[in-house]
Enzyme design. Structure first.
Site, PDB file in Angstrom:
ATOM      1  N   GLU A 149       0.825  -1.211   0.000  1.00  0.00           N
ATOM      2  CA  GLU A 149       0.000   0.000   0.000  1.00  0.00           C
ATOM      3  C   GLU A 149       0.857   1.258   0.000  1.00  0.00           C
ATOM      4  OE1 GLU A 149      -3.363   2.353   2.700  1.00  0.00           O
ATOM      5  OE2 GLU A 149      -2.161   0.749   3.577  1.00  0.00           O
ATOM      6  N   GLU A 248     -11.692   2.902   6.216  1.00  0.00           N
ATOM      7  CA  GLU A 248     -10.578   3.287   7.082  1.00  0.00           C
ATOM      8  C   GLU A 248     -10.567   4.808   7.206  1.00  0.00           C
ATOM      9  OE1 GLU A 248      -6.181   1.543   7.341  1.00  0.00           O
ATOM     10  OE2 GLU A 248      -6.265   3.238   5.963  1.00  0.00           O
TER      11      GLU A 248
END
Length: 270
Positions: A149, A248
């Site tokens: 990521e 998130e």
């Protein structure tokens, strides 16, 4: 077009509950069928298994351990000289993932050491490729997908090594493992590069997981900000994205009160 599947990130949502294991039931009560987490290693594994079973939710993503947070670690995948620590952390992550039937592990890259210029960090890329190659082989045997990521270096973490989708895609190509994919966090991608439509289309074949939060304050998708999530959800539906979309973000208030955007999405797809 099938609707998108959303999961609650229990490190960010339902934090009104102090015990991490309590958040499983709250997520299920809110309608989530799946959850993810950043780091859950402070929680007892047996208690996590119990909470998962009682709530009935699926665990779809966890991160590798951060390392020594007190000394500035935030993942170890690209940190030269810490290869043994990375492998131990990977082993722990696999233990938790298998116990929770979790099919994805985010392999955190880590930070450029203080005093080292980012442009001179070629050694870090070599370390990351070596560690990712090792991890891909381990995870393949366990039936677990590895993810990398990019994290923005303009707001969130100025020294994080992996910071753009282009850099991540290049590294994935160099590793060349079908068992490694790209974790697209729209919050980070928008801050670092923008051009979301074209980047999503370009890197769609590499995407193994998606996360969302409004920009720039990292709150609910329908909060004030610069990203049109209704458009992006429609785009992902049109492209046939079948994975999970991780929530998130930092709720502006009570987590449940801020889920109106999700209930609206669900209602529109009934």
């Amino acid at each position: 077009m099938p609707p998108l599947k959303f999961c609650a990130n229990l490190s960010w949502l339902f934090t009104e509950l102090p015990e991490f294991t309590q958040r499983f039931q709250s997520a299920a009560a809110a309608g989530f069928r799946a959850v993810e987490a950043a780091w859950l290693y402070d929680a007892d594994l047996l208690e996590l298994q119990k909470a998962k079973k009682q709530s009935g939710v699926e665990v779809v993503l966890i991160n590798t351990p951060p390392g020594d947070v007190g000394n500035g670690d935030c993942g170890l995948g690209a940190v030269s000289g810490r290869e043994a620590d990375f492998r131990r952390g990977l082993e722990l992550a696999v233990t938790y993932a298998k116990a929770l039937d979790c099919s994805r592990i985010h392999l955190m890259a880590g930070r450029v050491p203080m005093g080292l210029d980012r442009a001179a960090a070629a050694e870090m890329e070599a370390t990351f490729i070596e560690n990712l190659t090792y991890a891909a082989n381990v995870l393949l045997k366990e039936g677990i997908l590895g993810l990398v990521e990019p994290i923005n270096t303009r707001i969130t973490d100025p020294r994080y090594f992996l910071n753009t989708p282009h850099q991540a895609a290049d590294i994935l190509q160099k590793v060349g493992s079908p068992n490694l994919k790209l974790q697209m966090d729209i919050f980070h991608w928008q801050i670092m590069d923008g051009n979301l439509t074209q980047n999503i289309k370009t890197y769609f074949p590499l995407i193994g997981h998606i996360q969302i939060a409004q920009v720039p304050d990292r709150n609910e998708p329908d909060s004030q900000g610069e990203v049109n999530f209704q458009y992006l959800f429609s785009l992902l539906e049109e492209m046939g994205y079948q994975g999970y979309v991780g929530c998130e973000y930092r709720p502006l208030g009570n987590t449940e009160d801020g889920l109106g955007w999700l209930r609206e999405y669900w209602n529109s797809h009934e």
